[in-house]
Write a protein that holds these residues in place. Structure first.
Motif, PDB file in Angstrom:
ATOM      1  N   GLU A 214       0.840  -1.191   0.036  1.00  0.00           N
ATOM      2  CA  GLU A 214      -0.106  -0.100  -0.075  1.00  0.00           C
ATOM      3  C   GLU A 214       0.859   1.101  -0.112  1.00  0.00           C
ATOM      4  O   GLU A 214       0.442   2.189   0.413  1.00  0.00           O
ATOM      5  N   GLY A 215       2.027   1.229  -0.545  1.00  0.00           N
ATOM      6  CA  GLY A 215       2.866   2.221  -0.753  1.00  0.00           C
ATOM      7  C   GLY A 215       3.632   2.813   0.546  1.00  0.00           C
ATOM      8  O   GLY A 215       4.521   3.764   0.420  1.00  0.00           O
ATOM      9  N   LYS A 216       3.530   1.974   1.549  1.00  0.00           N
ATOM     10  CA  LYS A 216       4.236   2.187   2.726  1.00  0.00           C
ATOM     11  C   LYS A 216       5.356   1.215   3.147  1.00  0.00           C
ATOM     12  O   LYS A 216       5.109  -0.064   2.849  1.00  0.00           O
ATOM     13  N   ILE A 217       6.385   1.669   3.802  1.00  0.00           N
ATOM     14  CA  ILE A 217       7.352   0.871   4.380  1.00  0.00           C
ATOM     15  C   ILE A 217       8.076   1.557   5.381  1.00  0.00           C
ATOM     16  O   ILE A 217       8.493   2.569   5.427  1.00  0.00           O
ATOM     17  N   ASP A 218       8.530   0.556   6.478  1.00  0.00           N
ATOM     18  CA  ASP A 218       9.446   1.222   7.545  1.00  0.00           C
ATOM     19  C   ASP A 218      10.980   1.065   7.004  1.00  0.00           C
ATOM     20  O   ASP A 218      11.630   0.273   7.179  1.00  0.00           O
ATOM     21  N   ALA A 219      11.091   2.040   6.395  1.00  0.00           N
ATOM     22  CA  ALA A 219      12.510   2.065   5.283  1.00  0.00           C
ATOM     23  C   ALA A 219      13.588   2.110   6.230  1.00  0.00           C
ATOM     24  O   ALA A 219      14.777   1.586   6.116  1.00  0.00           O
ATOM     25  N   GLY A 220      13.625   2.811   7.531  1.00  0.00           N
ATOM     26  CA  GLY A 220      14.786   2.730   8.537  1.00  0.00           C
ATOM     27  C   GLY A 220      15.372   1.489   8.972  1.00  0.00           C
ATOM     28  O   GLY A 220      16.422   1.468   9.394  1.00  0.00           O
ATOM     29  N   LYS A 221      14.329   0.576   8.893  1.00  0.00           N
ATOM     30  CA  LYS A 221      14.536  -0.653   9.470  1.00  0.00           C
ATOM     31  C   LYS A 221      15.239  -1.838   8.422  1.00  0.00           C
ATOM     32  O   LYS A 221      15.544  -2.966   8.763  1.00  0.00           O
ATOM     33  N   LEU A 222      15.345  -1.308   6.979  1.00  0.00           N
ATOM     34  CA  LEU A 222      15.811  -1.973   6.069  1.00  0.00           C
ATOM     35  C   LEU A 222      17.251  -2.229   6.166  1.00  0.00           C
ATOM     36  O   LEU A 222      17.673  -1.247   6.551  1.00  0.00           O
ATOM     37  N   PRO A 223      17.841  -3.201   5.810  1.00  0.00           N
ATOM     38  CA  PRO A 223      19.466  -3.383   5.627  1.00  0.00           C
ATOM     39  C   PRO A 223      19.986  -2.251   5.026  1.00  0.00           C
ATOM     40  O   PRO A 223      19.582  -1.877   3.833  1.00  0.00           O
ATOM     41  N   ASP A 224      21.273  -1.810   5.298  1.00  0.00           N
ATOM     42  CA  ASP A 224      21.932  -0.722   4.775  1.00  0.00           C
ATOM     43  C   ASP A 224      22.227  -1.053   3.248  1.00  0.00           C
ATOM     44  O   ASP A 224      22.308  -0.182   2.386  1.00  0.00           O
ATOM     45  N   LYS A 225      22.295  -2.509   3.174  1.00  0.00           N
ATOM     46  CA  LYS A 225      22.913  -2.850   1.723  1.00  0.00           C
ATOM     47  C   LYS A 225      21.349  -2.852   0.652  1.00  0.00           C
ATOM     48  O   LYS A 225      21.764  -3.255  -0.355  1.00  0.00           O
ATOM     49  N   ASP A 226      20.263  -2.839   1.211  1.00  0.00           N
ATOM     50  CA  ASP A 226      19.071  -3.056   0.527  1.00  0.00           C
ATOM     51  C   ASP A 226      19.101  -1.930  -0.696  1.00  0.00           C
ATOM     52  O   ASP A 226      18.975  -0.868  -0.147  1.00  0.00           O
ATOM     53  N   PRO A 227      18.905  -2.299  -1.920  1.00  0.00           N
ATOM     54  CA  PRO A 227      18.785  -1.250  -2.886  1.00  0.00           C
ATOM     55  C   PRO A 227      17.642  -0.464  -2.627  1.00  0.00           C
ATOM     56  O   PRO A 227      17.563   0.826  -3.250  1.00  0.00           O
ATOM     57  N   LEU A 228      16.509  -0.908  -2.441  1.00  0.00           N
ATOM     58  CA  LEU A 228      15.184  -0.308  -2.073  1.00  0.00           C
ATOM     59  C   LEU A 228      15.486   0.859  -0.939  1.00  0.00           C
ATOM     60  O   LEU A 228      15.005   2.094  -1.194  1.00  0.00           O
ATOM     61  N   LYS A 229      16.276   0.514   0.105  1.00  0.00           N
ATOM     62  CA  LYS A 229      16.376   1.702   0.906  1.00  0.00           C
ATOM     63  C   LYS A 229      17.225   2.858   0.525  1.00  0.00           C
ATOM     64  O   LYS A 229      17.052   3.748   0.765  1.00  0.00           O
TER      65      LYS A 229
END
Length: 715
Positions: A155-170
């Protein structure tokens, strides 16, 4: 003075019928308008707005003929004999960055006759139009579509701060949020007058941007007051950012003020769109995960950087002449949705600063320093903001009022929903933290029985408890019964120390509403169109705990007792104590065609002059109308009155780039000054190309200078 019908409504409270501006959607053609007359010596011939105003000397038939067709323009329209030029627009170079988006408050501090410091607030980004025009204005693309595709199942939302630093989406979300926060904050630039008399940008080592991510570049903001004890507290109940009293940046920078000692105050308003507003009883932040990043509205921009929400929502002070100054947040002034600041600075007396919380049901506040002012122009006055007391206002229906302190000993006496027409009230939730809704007086009284003082709602030693109260100022003020106001968006003091306050909207929403004993329409109903209030402290004492108030002007159509404007916002007091006011009709309500909400009949946002003395006090004279879907902000007159600086914010906010000459024609039912109904055909451009009207270029927020073509004073 002799009270006209509208003045009678404002000061006495008598009632008349509601406005009649019903809209009927059509697609036809229209013709240009012509200027109207005025009795007040404005030094300019007021523009003709969308409908007749009180004082129009023409017959009803002549008014109908003059107003039966009305054409809006995608431009800044000024009276005959006036012109404007653009000083800077979004994307132009500034220091090692650029001019940000949605310029708001402007301050000009002269340094001699031909130079000075221009300080600019950049409030927020208009999600859709910013996305559409960013590659054109800035010259590079951002990964909007990739992120939107990746978040479609969420739904267009994500807790981006909790993604791994190497994640391209982050990394992609971070890139978008860096750009968005870079386009917010504060800008400082040197201006110099050219040979032709125009103000131009000039090089200076002090030219700089203070953005939402300045701290990521090593340029942290500072803080003063009891809130610092919370930031530096070793063991918090909530989120810890590891930065102590250092602050990453500033955003949501809306209105502001210029101090007598030559610094600029910038108001952090809608910070809750980017970081969590809620705090725990010790004043610490909820985790950034509580406000995920949202690609649709570009909300939660602080999430990916894990910003502490309790460090945003303050007044930020900047000395424009000091290149090393990246801003100080004064926590004694409280944390809430700040909109503007007014000063009362008298030698030998305490310093008083006033501010309002721009939300439905927000409060009016006053800070009084512990120390006294020696010299109003001494920059040491900034140090007085480190110790004092913050008060919230209680208005009485008869025109009196008092200030109550936001301190641990103050008794709990919550705002009652019945005073708000049934709108809900939010109070501190204990022991959990955050807030909860109170929908009935019975619930509010039960809260009062459970908690006796503000000290029962907050935790820590004396200074920590005070800091927590200030960090949670809006909800603390709800708990002690501060009057719920009608969105106090701007305020300024005149040369005699009287405070003028623009209340933008008297409607309620899910967050709250205004006290209908104070903020009501002619028949006691909620009144969307707003007011200008005048407030005088008892004995003109900055530290007074009581005051008197009256309404100077009321928004709305003249037939309903209004002055002809809607939703007053920024105010400026000139040397003759006239109020210059700009309107803030929400973009989705400007020229609205369906008639469900009559704000559409007021046309584009505009600039008005309102005298405060004599028989014309409270009358409104139209000076300017803005481009399509914009808001005009930050009016600032130079000392010689020869230049009026204006910030044109979010042109094309709803429809983006105007393609070709796209136009719609709509019909509105209006009334003449004697109450005769007629139908107006209105031509409405769709989208904007300003500041390059008539082209196919993208709309961009920009700063302009207005002057008389003959070189004389504006007014």
């Amino acid at each position: 003075m002799t009270l006209k019908r509208r003045h009678f409504l404002m000061f006495i409270g008598a009632g008349l019928g509601a406005a009649a501006c019903t809209s009927i959607a059509q697609k036809q053609q229209s013709t240009p308008r012509s200027p109207s007359t005025a009795t007040f010596n404005t030094a300019f011939k007021p523009l003709q707005g969308p409908f007749p105003l009180d004082g129009d000397p023409r017959s009803s038939a002549a008014q109908i003929e003059a107003y039966s067709r009305y054409r809006l323009a995608d431009d800044l329209i000024l009276p005959e004999g006036y012109g404007y030029y653009t000083i800077a627009a979004w994307g132009d170079p500034l220091g090692d960055s650029r001019f940000g988006y949605n310029n708001d408050y402007l301050s000009f501090i002269a340094v001699g006759d031909n130079e000075g410091w221009l300080t600019v607030n950049f409030e927020y980004i208009s999600g859709g139009t910013w996305r559409q025009t960013y590659p054109i204005a800035i010259g590079r693309s951002l990964p909007f579509e990739e992120v939107a595709t990746a978040l479609k199942s969420r739904e267009g939302k994500i807790d981006a701060g909790k993604l791994p630093d190497k994640d391209p989406l982050k990394a992609k979300i971070r890139e978008i949020c860096e750009a968005a926060l870079e386009d917010q904050g504060i800008g400082v630039v040197r201006l110099r007058k050219s040979n032709n008399g125009e103000w131009k940008l000039a090089d200076s080592p002090a030219n700089r941007r203070i953005s939402g991510i300045s701290g990521l570049k090593g340029r942290y903001l500072n803080a003063t007051g009891p809130g610092v004890a919370i930031f530096k507290k070793a063991k918090k109940r909530g989120f810890e950012d590891g930065l102590g009293d250092r602050i990453v940046g500033t955003f949501g920078n809306c209105a502001g003020g210029t101090s007598p000692w030559g610094t600029v105050f910038s108001a952090e308003e809608n910070f809750q769109a980017q970081v969590p507003e809620s705090v725990y009883p010790d004043g610490s932040s909820f985790d950034p995960s509580n406000l995920p990043f949202h690609i649709g509205g570009l909300y939660g921009q602080g999430n990916v950087f894990r910003l502490a929400g309790n460090k945003y929502g303050y007044m930020v002070e900047v000395d424009p002449s000091n290149p090393e100054d990246y801003g100080t947040k004064h926590t004694w002034l409280g944390r809430y949705r700040h909109e503007a600041v007014g000063f009362k600075v008298v030698a030998g007396q305490p310093l008083a600063l006033y501010s309002g919380c721009d939300r439905r049901g927000g409060h009016l506040y006053k800070f009084v320093s512990k120390g006294t002012v020696r010299d109003p122009k001494d920059k040491a006055n900034s140090q007085l903001l480190a110790e004092g007391m913050l008060y919230t206002a209680i208005f009485e229906p008869g025109g009196s009022g008092r200030w109550i302190p936001l301190k641990a000993e103050t008794a709990i006496d919550p705002v009652l929903p019945s005073h708000l027409g049934g709108a809900k009230v939010r109070l501190p939730k204990r022991p959990d933290g955050g807030t909860f809704e109170v929908a009935s007086d019975r619930e509010a009284i039960a809260f009062k029985q459970q908690f006796k003082t503000l000290g029962d709602l907050y935790e820590g030693n004396a200074i920590e408890k005070q800091g927590a109260i200030l960090i949670d100022a809006h909800y603390a003020a709800n708990a002690v019964g501060g009057t719920a106001c009608a969105r106090p968006e701007d305020l300024e003091t005149d040369s005699e120390g009287r405070l003028y306050i623009a209340y933008t909207s008297g409607s309620a929403d899910g967050q709250g509403g205004p006290d209908l004993r104070i903020f009501r329409g002619p028949d006691g109903e909620p009144w969307e169109y707003g007011w200008i209030m005048r407030l005088r402290e008892t004995d003109d004492d900055p530290a007074a705990t009581s005051f008197e108030w009256e309404m100077l002007a009321m928004g709305g159509e003249p037939d309903a007792g209004g002055a002809g404007f809607s939703n007053p916002d920024n105010v400026l007091i000139d040397g003759d104590r006239n109020v210059w006011m700009v309107t803030d009709i929400s973009t989705d309500q400007q020229n609205k065609p369906d008639g469900a909400d009559r704000r559409g009949c007021f046309g584009n946002n505009s600039v008005w002059l309102i005298p405060t003395r004599g028989e014309d006090a409270g009358n409104a004279y139209l000076f300017a109308t803005g481009p399509m879907e914009c808001e005009i902000c930050g009016p600032f007159l130079t000392q010689n009155r020869e230049t009026l600086f204006l910030a044109v914010q979010h042109p094309g906010e709803m429809n983006g780039i105007r393609e070709g000459d796209r136009t719609e024609t709509r019909k509105f039912t209006l009334k003449t000054t004697d109450g005769t109904s007629f139908v107006q055909t209105r031509e409405v451009p769709i989208g904007s190309n300003w500041p390059d009207p008539g082209t196919q270029k993208p709309p961009k927020p920009a700063i302009v200078a207005v002057r008389r073509l003959d070189g004389g004073a504006i007014v």
